[in-house]
Design a protein around this motif. Sequence first.
Motif, PDB file in Angstrom:
ATOM      1  N   THR A   1       5.097 -39.621  10.152  1.00  0.00           N
ATOM      2  CA  THR A   1       4.829 -39.869  11.578  1.00  0.00           C
ATOM      3  C   THR A   1       3.627 -40.786  11.798  1.00  0.00           C
ATOM      4  O   THR A   1       3.443 -41.298  12.890  1.00  0.00           O
ATOM      5  CB  THR A   1       4.545 -38.553  12.328  1.00  0.00           C
ATOM      6  N   ARG A   2       2.768 -40.958  10.780  1.00  0.00           N
ATOM      7  CA  ARG A   2       1.550 -41.757  10.880  1.00  0.00           C
ATOM      8  C   ARG A   2       0.506 -41.102  11.782  1.00  0.00           C
ATOM      9  O   ARG A   2      -0.519 -41.691  12.067  1.00  0.00           O
ATOM     10  CB  ARG A   2       1.829 -43.195  11.382  1.00  0.00           C
ATOM     11  N   GLN A   3       0.799 -39.887  12.254  1.00  0.00           N
ATOM     12  CA  GLN A   3      -0.152 -39.197  13.124  1.00  0.00           C
ATOM     13  C   GLN A   3      -1.160 -38.432  12.279  1.00  0.00           C
ATOM     14  O   GLN A   3      -0.850 -37.976  11.188  1.00  0.00           O
ATOM     15  CB  GLN A   3       0.588 -38.188  14.032  1.00  0.00           C
ATOM     16  N   CYS A   4      -2.381 -38.303  12.825  1.00  0.00           N
ATOM     17  CA  CYS A   4      -3.401 -37.504  12.171  1.00  0.00           C
ATOM     18  C   CYS A   4      -3.211 -36.052  12.619  1.00  0.00           C
ATOM     19  O   CYS A   4      -3.215 -35.756  13.803  1.00  0.00           O
ATOM     20  CB  CYS A   4      -4.775 -38.027  12.566  1.00  0.00           C
ATOM     21  N   ARG A   5      -3.002 -35.152  11.654  1.00  0.00           N
ATOM     22  CA  ARG A   5      -2.723 -33.748  11.981  1.00  0.00           C
ATOM     23  C   ARG A   5      -3.505 -32.853  11.027  1.00  0.00           C
ATOM     24  O   ARG A   5      -4.102 -33.338  10.070  1.00  0.00           O
ATOM     25  CB  ARG A   5      -1.217 -33.475  11.857  1.00  0.00           C
TER      26      ARG A   5
END
Lengths: 485, 217
Positions: A112-116
Amino acid sequence: MDIWNLRGGKLKFLTDQQVREIHFAALDVLQRVGCFFEHEEALKIFEEAGARVDQGKKIVRFPHGLVEQGIRQTPDRIYLPARNPKHDIYAEEDRVYFGPGTLSVKVIDLETRQCRLGTMRDAQDFPRLIDALEYLHFYKGMIHPSDVNQKLADLYMAYGAFCMTEKQISNTPYSTETALDMIRMGEILAGGMDEFRLKPYIILNMLAVSPLQWGYTNVNTIIELARLRVPMIIGSEPQNGTTGPATLAGALVLNTAETLAGITLAQLISPGVPVMWGNIGSLSDMKTGLFAAGAVELGMMNVAASQIAKFYRLPIYATGGMSDSKTSDCQAGYEKALQALMIALGGGNYIHDAAGLLESCLTSSYEQYVIDNEILGMVTRVLSGIEVSKETLAVDVIEKVGPRGNFLGEMHTLQSIPREHFIPEISNRQIREDWERDGSKTTMEVAREKAREILRTHHPTPLPEDVDREFQLILKKAEEGYGRA
Amino acid sequence: MSSQILEKLSHAIIGLNMEEAQKQCKEALAAGIAPLDIINIGIRSGLNAVGEKFQRGEAFLPELMIAAKVTEAAVAVVEPELVKGGTKTTTSAHVVIATVQGDIHDIGKNIVILLMKSAGFVVYDLGVDQPAESIVLKAKEFEADVIGLSAVLTTTMSKMKELIDTLIEEGIREQFKVIIGGAPITQEFADAIGADGYGPDAARAVHLVKKLVEKRS
């Protein structure tokens, strides 16, 4: 390039005299100022050994001799075996090894390329990825799993590491109980405590809280590990300008004093217990007050700290290869490359935080590991140096080719490639047309594809079934015992 | 028996073993294998194998260059028999190649020449620093199919256009295919000056010649 025989030590910032000046300044600090120890038993041990202890303020002031006697008892090297012996580590003198580290809490999701937040899945996938990356020698727990019992997150991390990499393992304990359980895992793998002392399959690190403060948990863990006579990492992490003096030399004095205080305790309990010298100091950014993980001064201080550790004839748990950037961009590249090259040339032995970290060590990134592996490959090439021999001086082939010829079609050329040239895996050296034809990919995109490919295909040898069962039993007992809410 | 010799020959090329390749060529001739089969089945299949390895990124350029050299040496053993028998090689491409005037860089050109020769082309190397007129003169003299031009310096790229202009002026532009290459050259530039093709690297220069000559015949 023999990645298991890398030697640094060519770069020095301090003269021998300056190293001694830092040593004496640290002794001054320990005698005049002393160190806070939040641990009654530790205070008692120090008092009995001849230190001046203020029981009310919990401040220990050390006579020079007590400190110097302790440091003289430490072994010169620490052998750190891996589950697969080809990854065994000998932390000694100028030998250089790289690994990840620092407990980042966030992950840049590969899809997703999201920071989680990090998860247990990450605590299994990262060691699996690192297992396949050629220039990373060891694995240090580097992602905090948010979806397991938070009291036992470090223990789960160690379990993930033992299962998913054949490389040598290190971890940061959250409590003395988890520390002892991690040692127990290593003990099971070794086949008993006596065997574990000879084959310590895991090493744990305990740090002071600068300035001059040793907290209860870490002191307690040092005491317990010293009693078991197992190797450990003792160090500190002053930040210049906030928790340490702004000057590089001053921060080195503080790091030296704090580390010596911790080592003295371990040596009083168990003379000769192996310890690794730890330095993770960096700057605080003076505009924001934040930890500047990517500071070039971190590299310089770690080179100096390596010199200091060698003065004490101790292997060093060094730091380098970090960045404050939020993403895998130019800043990440230059900060990491400068630090990694510097500390490797400085002869840092067990160089952690050398890969994968972004955002001042708060975030880990799969693709960044692949990029950093390439940086470390180049650093490895540098450490391999320039070989000078009849063969490499190449007069014969120069004569054979002669003026106006070329060397491309010579056996000498072909045979020299593996020894002499670093062959990049993700760096692009194509002509523009070909690069465009292949999709004009950035390094980050290429690295992401490689990370995906590794995670899809790479599966290290699993733990022996009986060992795995015993590890799971340790987790179960911890959940039912000290890990209960 | 004969297929065994040709296989050994092919392996010698892949193994970059010049002595062995020449030895196998001699044995193949002694066994009465047709010279053309020795070249096409034994030698060239070995070189092709190395070429494919290179294209896949599994071999370094020096490996391909050495294989080409071994190929050349092996072909040299067989060639006299070919001439004696009166047979012609399968490919007919004649290439005149030069580095343009003002430029003395030649390693790229030489790599191209080596690969072209090992692909069976007849190559005339005119050397470096060649003015357009003399390249055209030689192309006519050798009845070349293709003129190959190399330039590394941005400052000498314009000489490529001069050659094409010379061909047009003399009314012989259609007689030759003109291909160009070198570090600063792009397909755009090739199109702009009216060249027939551009080879970004040696292997693709060889393909380009094959394609252009096929079209022609």
